[in-house]
Design a protein around this motif. Sequence first.
Motif, short mmCIF file in Angstrom:
data_model
loop_
_atom_site.label_atom_id
_atom_site.label_comp_id
_atom_site.label_asym_id
_atom_site.label_seq_id
_atom_site.Cartn_x
_atom_site.Cartn_y
_atom_site.Cartn_z
N TYR A 84 0.83 -1.20 0.00
CA TYR A 84 0.00 0.00 0.00
C TYR A 84 0.87 1.25 0.00
CZ TYR A 84 -3.18 3.64 1.56
OH TYR A 84 -3.89 4.82 1.65
N LEU A 85 1.89 1.27 0.88
CA LEU A 85 2.79 2.42 0.93
C LEU A 85 3.54 2.59 -0.39
CD1 LEU A 85 4.33 2.24 4.54
CD2 LEU A 85 2.59 3.82 3.68
N GLY A 86 3.91 1.47 -1.01
CA GLY A 86 4.57 1.56 -2.32
C GLY A 86 3.70 2.32 -3.31
N GLN A 87 2.41 2.00 -3.34
CA GLN A 87 1.48 2.70 -4.23
C GLN A 87 1.30 4.16 -3.82
OE1 GLN A 87 0.06 1.62 -7.12
NE2 GLN A 87 1.51 -0.04 -6.77
N LEU A 88 1.20 4.40 -2.52
CA LEU A 88 1.02 5.76 -2.02
C LEU A 88 2.21 6.65 -2.40
CD1 LEU A 88 -0.77 7.67 -0.27
CD2 LEU A 88 0.57 6.92 1.69
N PHE A 89 3.43 6.12 -2.22
CA PHE A 89 4.61 6.91 -2.59
C PHE A 89 4.74 7.04 -4.11
CE2 PHE A 89 6.13 5.69 1.75
CZ PHE A 89 6.18 6.99 2.24
N HIS A 90 4.34 6.02 -4.84
CA HIS A 90 4.36 6.09 -6.31
C HIS A 90 3.46 7.24 -6.79
CE1 HIS A 90 4.45 4.85 -10.49
NE2 HIS A 90 3.13 4.88 -10.48
N ASN A 95 9.74 6.61 -7.37
CA ASN A 95 9.89 5.27 -7.90
C ASN A 95 10.03 4.39 -6.67
OD1 ASN A 95 10.60 2.88 -9.07
ND2 ASN A 95 12.41 3.67 -10.13
N ALA A 96 8.99 3.64 -6.36
CA ALA A 96 8.94 2.87 -5.11
C ALA A 96 9.10 1.39 -5.39
CB ALA A 96 7.61 3.12 -4.41
N THR A 97 10.04 0.77 -4.69
CA THR A 97 10.27 -0.67 -4.81
C THR A 97 10.09 -1.30 -3.43
OG1 THR A 97 11.92 -0.23 -6.52
CG2 THR A 97 11.92 -2.42 -5.53
N VAL A 98 9.22 -2.30 -3.37
CA VAL A 98 9.05 -3.05 -2.13
C VAL A 98 10.13 -4.12 -2.12
CG1 VAL A 98 7.50 -4.52 -0.79
CG2 VAL A 98 6.57 -2.61 -2.12
N THR A 99 10.90 -4.20 -1.04
CA THR A 99 11.99 -5.17 -0.95
C THR A 99 11.44 -6.56 -0.65
OG1 THR A 99 12.32 -4.77 1.41
CG2 THR A 99 13.61 -3.41 -0.12
N GLN A 100 12.29 -7.55 -0.78
CA GLN A 100 11.86 -8.91 -0.46
C GLN A 100 11.52 -9.02 1.02
OE1 GLN A 100 15.19 -11.25 -1.60
NE2 GLN A 100 16.46 -10.67 0.14
N ALA A 101 10.59 -9.91 1.33
CA ALA A 101 10.10 -10.03 2.71
C ALA A 101 11.20 -10.50 3.67
CB ALA A 101 8.91 -10.98 2.76
N GLN A 102 11.99 -11.45 3.28
CA GLN A 102 13.07 -11.96 4.12
C GLN A 102 14.40 -11.34 3.69
OE1 GLN A 102 12.64 -13.97 6.78
NE2 GLN A 102 10.45 -13.90 6.39
N ASP A 114 14.27 12.41 -7.84
CA ASP A 114 15.18 13.55 -8.02
C ASP A 114 16.62 13.20 -7.61
OD1 ASP A 114 12.95 15.04 -8.79
OD2 ASP A 114 12.58 15.73 -6.74
N GLY A 115 17.06 12.00 -7.94
CA GLY A 115 18.43 11.58 -7.65
C GLY A 115 18.69 11.21 -6.20
N LYS A 116 17.65 11.18 -5.38
CA LYS A 116 17.82 10.82 -3.98
C LYS A 116 17.18 9.47 -3.72
CE LYS A 116 17.96 15.51 -2.23
NZ LYS A 116 17.35 16.52 -1.41
N ARG A 117 17.83 8.70 -2.86
CA ARG A 117 17.32 7.39 -2.46
C ARG A 117 16.95 7.44 -0.99
NH1 ARG A 117 20.53 2.32 -4.31
NH2 ARG A 117 19.30 2.81 -6.13
N ILE A 118 15.74 6.95 -0.68
CA ILE A 118 15.24 6.92 0.69
C ILE A 118 14.82 5.49 1.01
CG2 ILE A 118 13.43 7.79 2.24
CD1 ILE A 118 13.22 10.19 0.19
N VAL A 119 15.25 5.00 2.17
CA VAL A 119 14.81 3.69 2.61
C VAL A 119 13.70 3.87 3.63
CG1 VAL A 119 16.91 2.39 2.09
CG2 VAL A 119 16.73 3.59 4.28
N VAL A 120 12.70 2.99 3.58
CA VAL A 120 11.52 3.11 4.44
C VAL A 120 11.30 1.80 5.19
CG1 VAL A 120 9.03 3.50 4.50
CG2 VAL A 120 10.43 4.74 2.84
#
Length: 196
Positions: A84-90, A95-102, A114-120
């Motif tokens: 859901y958050l991936g879609q909200l940020f998209h 550009n939102a990527t959900v990481t693997q669960a494990q 804008d050239g910045k990477r943020i981890v959530v």
Amino acid sequence: MARRKSKKKQQQESANAIGGLIIFGGIGFSYFAKSIAVGVVAIILGIIVFALITYSINQARINKLRRSGIAEIDKMTGDQFEHYLGQLFHLQGYNATVTQAQGDYGADLVLNKDGKRIVVQAKRYSKNVGLKAVQEVYGAIAHYKASAGWVVTNSRYTPQARTLARSNNVRLVDREELVEMILRVKESRKSIKISK
């Protein structure tokens, strides 16, 4: 870095100030009118006005929560919340990527814009989020070569989590800010539909 007061706190402080002014105004009015009865009536009217203001603020808050869909979020699983958050940020241009669960190394989502990477780190909790979430996202910043780390929850944070986040420059998005974010996205989507 000073934190901005939440809208909820600002509204409550405003209501408290208005209530205090009304009560002190009633006391002052009774002094100048030389009548205790007039002052008591003014104070009672002030309390009624204060109660009505507080009630209307609470009703506005409840209506806002209903419009946001936070009740549905509260029923999601952790995995559903991450997507859901991936879609909200998209929808906000990330550009939102959900990481693997494990083995996600402390990040549930990686955002690029804008050239910045943020981890959530996403925490769909019914209780307050503690230190561990802040520690996880802080560790993920280096692993993902990110410029920032955020923890997003449908709940709130413990005082210890807030202290650690402040000292490590980690952004905490709590329930109120998440609702604001959802409503902004819904409003912008409405205006896009209207302009088409």
